[in-house]
Write an enzyme that holds these catalytic residues in place. Structure first.
Site, short mmCIF file in Angstrom:
data_model
loop_
_atom_site.label_atom_id
_atom_site.label_comp_id
_atom_site.label_asym_id
_atom_site.label_seq_id
_atom_site.Cartn_x
_atom_site.Cartn_y
_atom_site.Cartn_z
CG MET A 64 62.42 73.10 -81.63
SD MET A 64 63.11 71.58 -82.31
CE MET A 64 64.41 71.26 -81.12
CB CYS A 65 59.40 77.86 -82.01
SG CYS A 65 60.67 79.04 -81.50
CE1 TYR A 66 58.56 77.34 -88.72
CE2 TYR A 66 57.47 78.66 -87.04
CZ TYR A 66 57.40 77.83 -88.15
OH TYR A 66 56.19 77.47 -88.66
#
Length: 106
Positions: A64-66
């Site tokens: 997961m990132c932004y």
């Protein structure tokens, strides 16, 4: 597996509940500390070795990132390191938060 797969936030949450998948968050330390998905591991350049020592390479890894863009590169990196089942979480933490999925906040 030569490439990572894509997964939406609801399927990612379900996979975490069913298959003991690892959720790793690659956002910056300030963003992670402010709020992150429940039980997420903060994966950084500094914590990568520790994660690889602790993780089972045959368990799913959700990255997961932004917004779901940067996670794709990190997911491919993990595939290249030998992880067998790696997913990039589409929409990232933004989508996770919008879906009202469990978060931990400071």
């Amino acid at each position: 597996m030569d490439h990572f797969l894509h997964i939406d936030v609801n399927a990612a949450q379900a996979m975490m509940e069913q298959k003991q998948a690892h959720l790793v968050d690659i956002r910056d330390p300030q963003s992670f500390q402010l709020a992150h998905a429940k039980n997420a591991y903060h994966l950084t350049n500094q914590s990568m070795v520790q994660f690889m020592e602790q993780a089972e390479f045959d368990q799913p890894v959700l990255v997961m990132c932004y917004h779901g863009i940067s996670s794709q590169g990190a997911a491919q990196y993990l595939v290249n390191q030998g992880f067998e089942e790696v997913y990039s979480v589409d929409g990232g933490f933004e989508a996770w938060h919008r879906a009202n999925l469990p978060i931990e906040a400071s």
